[in-house]
Each structure stands twice: as structure tokens, then as C-alpha cells.
Design a protein around this motif. Structure first.
Motif, mmCIF file in Angstrom:
data_model
loop_
_atom_site.group_PDB
_atom_site.id
_atom_site.type_symbol
_atom_site.label_atom_id
_atom_site.label_comp_id
_atom_site.label_asym_id
_atom_site.label_seq_id
_atom_site.Cartn_x
_atom_site.Cartn_y
_atom_site.Cartn_z
ATOM 1 N N TYR A 168 49.387 -25.212 99.176
ATOM 2 C CA TYR A 168 48.191 -24.778 98.588
ATOM 3 C C TYR A 168 47.965 -23.406 98.570
ATOM 4 C CZ TYR A 168 47.715 -29.725 98.300
ATOM 5 O OH TYR A 168 48.011 -31.107 97.846
ATOM 6 N N TYR A 169 47.480 -22.662 97.559
ATOM 7 C CA TYR A 169 47.497 -21.163 97.748
ATOM 8 C C TYR A 169 46.092 -20.859 96.612
ATOM 9 C CZ TYR A 169 52.691 -21.112 98.205
ATOM 10 O OH TYR A 169 53.653 -21.180 98.586
ATOM 11 N N ALA A 170 45.337 -19.593 97.522
ATOM 12 C CA ALA A 170 44.466 -18.912 96.808
ATOM 13 C C ALA A 170 45.120 -17.672 96.143
ATOM 14 C CB ALA A 170 43.255 -18.458 97.931
ATOM 15 N N LEU A 171 44.943 -17.648 94.902
ATOM 16 C CA LEU A 171 45.454 -16.492 94.056
ATOM 17 C C LEU A 171 44.172 -15.279 93.728
ATOM 18 C CD1 LEU A 171 47.618 -18.697 91.626
ATOM 19 C CD2 LEU A 171 48.299 -17.871 94.188
ATOM 20 N N THR A 172 44.592 -14.222 93.970
ATOM 21 C CA THR A 172 43.603 -13.065 93.845
ATOM 22 C C THR A 172 44.330 -12.000 93.084
ATOM 23 O OG1 THR A 172 43.539 -11.932 95.812
ATOM 24 C CG2 THR A 172 42.122 -13.917 95.557
ATOM 25 N N VAL A 173 43.572 -11.027 92.697
ATOM 26 C CA VAL A 173 44.085 -9.746 92.184
ATOM 27 C C VAL A 173 44.113 -8.783 93.265
ATOM 28 C CG1 VAL A 173 43.182 -9.942 89.810
ATOM 29 C CG2 VAL A 173 41.466 -9.072 91.465
ATOM 30 N N GLU A 174 43.628 -9.306 94.480
ATOM 31 C CA GLU A 174 43.588 -8.148 95.610
ATOM 32 C C GLU A 174 44.508 -8.600 96.660
ATOM 33 O OE1 GLU A 174 38.752 -7.407 95.738
ATOM 34 O OE2 GLU A 174 39.464 -9.010 96.528
ATOM 35 N N ARG A 175 45.077 -7.683 97.084
ATOM 36 C CA ARG A 175 46.036 -8.143 98.083
ATOM 37 C C ARG A 175 45.342 -8.399 99.627
ATOM 38 N NH1 ARG A 175 51.506 -7.024 99.081
ATOM 39 N NH2 ARG A 175 51.587 -5.664 97.361
ATOM 40 N N ARG A 176 44.273 -7.708 99.778
ATOM 41 C CA ARG A 176 43.484 -7.854 101.076
ATOM 42 C C ARG A 176 41.862 -8.285 100.224
ATOM 43 N NH1 ARG A 176 41.713 -3.600 105.697
ATOM 44 N NH2 ARG A 176 40.584 -5.086 106.807
ATOM 45 N N ILE A 177 41.579 -9.581 100.592
ATOM 46 C CA ILE A 177 40.526 -10.236 100.394
ATOM 47 C C ILE A 177 39.351 -9.584 100.648
ATOM 48 C CG2 ILE A 177 39.347 -12.351 100.011
ATOM 49 C CD1 ILE A 177 42.181 -14.124 100.425
#
Length: 305
Positions: free
Chosen positions: A273-282
Motif C-alpha cells: 500500500y502506498y501514499a502518492l503525493t506530488v512532494e518527494r518529502r511530505i
């Protein structure tokens, strides 16, 4: 010049979606149906898009229509909050977390993942959408949502830059109503041969990995139902209609929620399971809270035998 958006037209569209059709929206707005219909067409003409299509005699949002609705809902929700705050009815607006959930992710996994975000100091306003992963990635690219929860990382050929943050992985188990579970535990997993099975619909990751596992182990269950909503798997499983698969990391929640029992583990089969974001560092504090909790607590659980 960029033409101004007609917010009256947008309000009529928003009301149509919320009320479930033009007739209901007309009653809510106290306007004649032809008036509401013409204002909807005017909005589509102004935006240059089709917001609805007809399916079996009813209006259904197009993909673009769903995208527009999310903005409209935020606009008019903010308007209500402004009126309430001026009237002294509302506290200060807290931080917001907009989550896109890929439709194959089990609902119980989502609930457990999002719980830490709702427990932060200063209540977080949670907004949750469910859709196909590719559509959610498009919304992520336009910053309409903050994070996507999915069973697969961002595809290598995705037309936008996004980053995949692994939350964890879980073994997959088989569950069923008590009588069925008792019978299936004998000689498991061979006992699944010819047994009614409830599975996700075609073209989902879980369906694919299950089919591959059964083929490799020469097990041939009888597909009794194909269900898009993971919650329906448990709901029908509770009736004894068939057995179903679920992540063992939420085995306790599955058994408690649906009054079923764990049959056994599909050895060697794991789902990530993954969290997908536009940021490399959340940076979003709520997204950071859910990712940290997932790694340190949820996916650190040991499934009971």
C-alpha cells in the motif's frame, strides 16, 4: 480576457449533483425544470465541457463533471462557513486533508490509515474521494487533492511528476462465515477447490494477484460474485454466500466488522500500500501523521495465527 465564471450556473450544477437530478434540484431551488436545464447547458457551454451523460434515463457525472463538482463543493462549503463565521456560529476553520482513495483499496484499511490524521491537535477537516487511480493522479497533479492511497506506485509512464511513499505490506488471508470457515480449514488451501468465492471485479490489482496465486497452486474456487466495493465482500461473506480475501493486517477488524472468521493464509502472497503525493518529502502534517503511523503501527502488526 479570461471569461468570468458564472457562479449562479455553478450553483445550479452543484445542486443537481447533491439532490440527485434536475427535478429534485428544481424543487430545492424553487425554479422551473427548463430554467435549471438551460442554466446547466449554459455552464457546459461556458466551460467547453460535458458535465453529465445519460445512463438508463438518469444523469451521471462525466469524469470532468466529477472534477468540476469537487471544486464547486469546496467553493460553496467555504461560502457557508463564511456566513456562519460572520454570524458567530463557527469556530476558526481548521486544516484540511483531501484524500483520494483508489477504489480497490479495502475500506477498513483506509479507515485505519486515516485515523491518526483525525487525531491531530486542532481538528483536521477530512474530505475523501474514491475513484480509479489514474483519475486520482490527474487530480493530484492539479493539487485538487493532497494524497492518494493506492495499492500500486505511480506508473513509470505517468504524465505528471508524483512520488510513491510505501506505507507497508500485508499478507493476504481467506475469511468466511463460521460454518464455512470451519469446513475450509481442513486441508487448506486445497479445500478452496470448487468453493464459492467472492472477489473484486476484473482489472483490479487484488483480483489479478489472487488469480495468479490460485493458478500457481492449482486451486480452482468457484467465483460466486464480483464486487467493486470491498465492503460488500465482507457484507456478503457474512451471509455465507462465499469466502473472500482480505489483508491480514486488518484481520481483527474484518472479523469484528463482518462477524466472520479467518480460514488461513495464502502463503507467499503479499499486497503493498502506498501514499502518492506530488512532494518527494511530505510536508502536510496530516499526511505525515498517517504515513508515520502506518509504518510504525499498522503494518508492524503481527497477524495472529
Amino acid at each position: 480576457m479570461q471569461p468570468w465564471l458564472n457562479y449562479h450556473h455553478l450553483l445550479y450544477f452543484w445542486t443537481i449533483v447533491r439532490e440527485g437530478g434536475i427535478s429534485a434540484a428544481s424543487r430545492k431551488l424553487r425554479l422551473a425544470q427548463p430554467t435549471v436545464s438551460s442554466q446547466l447547458r449554459a455552464l457546459e457551454d461556458a466551460l467547453g465541457v460535458q458535465l453529465f451523460h445519460r445512463e438508463r434515463g438518469r444523469l451521471v457525472l462525466t469524469e470532468t463533471g466529477a472534477h468540476v463538482y469537487r471544486y464547486a463543493d469546496e467553493i460553496f462549503t467555504l461560502g457557508r462557513e463564511l456566513q456562519d463565521s460572520l454570524a458567530g456560529k463557527a469556530a476558526a476553520r481548521g486544516p484540511r486533508l483531501v484524500v483520494g482513495v483508489a477504489d480497490e483499496v479495502p475500506k477498513l484499511i483506509v479507515q485505519v490509515l486515516l485515523q491518526p490524521a483525525t487525531e491531530l491537535p486542532g481538528p483536521v477537516r477530512l474530505i475523501c474521494y474514491e475513484d480509479r487511480q489514474d483519475r486520482l493522479l490527474a487530480d493530484l497533479a492539479t493539487h485538487s487533492i493532497d494524497v492518494v492511497i493506492a495499492e500500486a506506485p505511480v506508473p513509470g509512464d505517468a504524465p505528471m511528476r508524483a512520488h510513491s511513499h510505501l506505507l507497508g505490506e500485508s499478507e493476504i488471508g481467506i475469511f468466511g462465515a463460521a460454518a464455512l470457515a470451519k469446513r475450509l480449514r481442513r486441508d487448506f488451501p486445497r479445500s478452496l477447490d470448487g468453493v464459492p468465492l467472492l472477489v473484486p471485479i476484473e482489472n483490479t490489482i487484488t483480483r489479478h494477484v489472487l488469480a495468479t496465486w490460485f493458478d500457481e497452486h492449482e486451486v480452482r474456487p468457484l467465483i460466486r460474485a464480483e464486487l467493486q466495493d470491498s465492503a460488500l465482500l465482507g457484507a456478503f461473506g457474512r451471509t455465507g454466500l462465499g469466502a473472500f480475501a482480505a489483508p491480514l493486517v486488518i484481520a481483527q477488524e474484518v472479523c469484528s466488522q463482518y462477524d466472520v472468521e479467518r480460514v488461513g493464509t495464502l502463503e507467499g502472497l503479499r499486497q503493498r500500500y502506498y501514499a502518492l503525493t506530488v512532494e518527494r518529502r511530505i510536508r502536510h502534517p496530516a499526511v505525515r501523521a498517517l504515513t508515520e503511523s502506518a509504518r510504525s503501527k499498522l503494518f508492524a502488526r503481527r497477524a495472529a495465527p
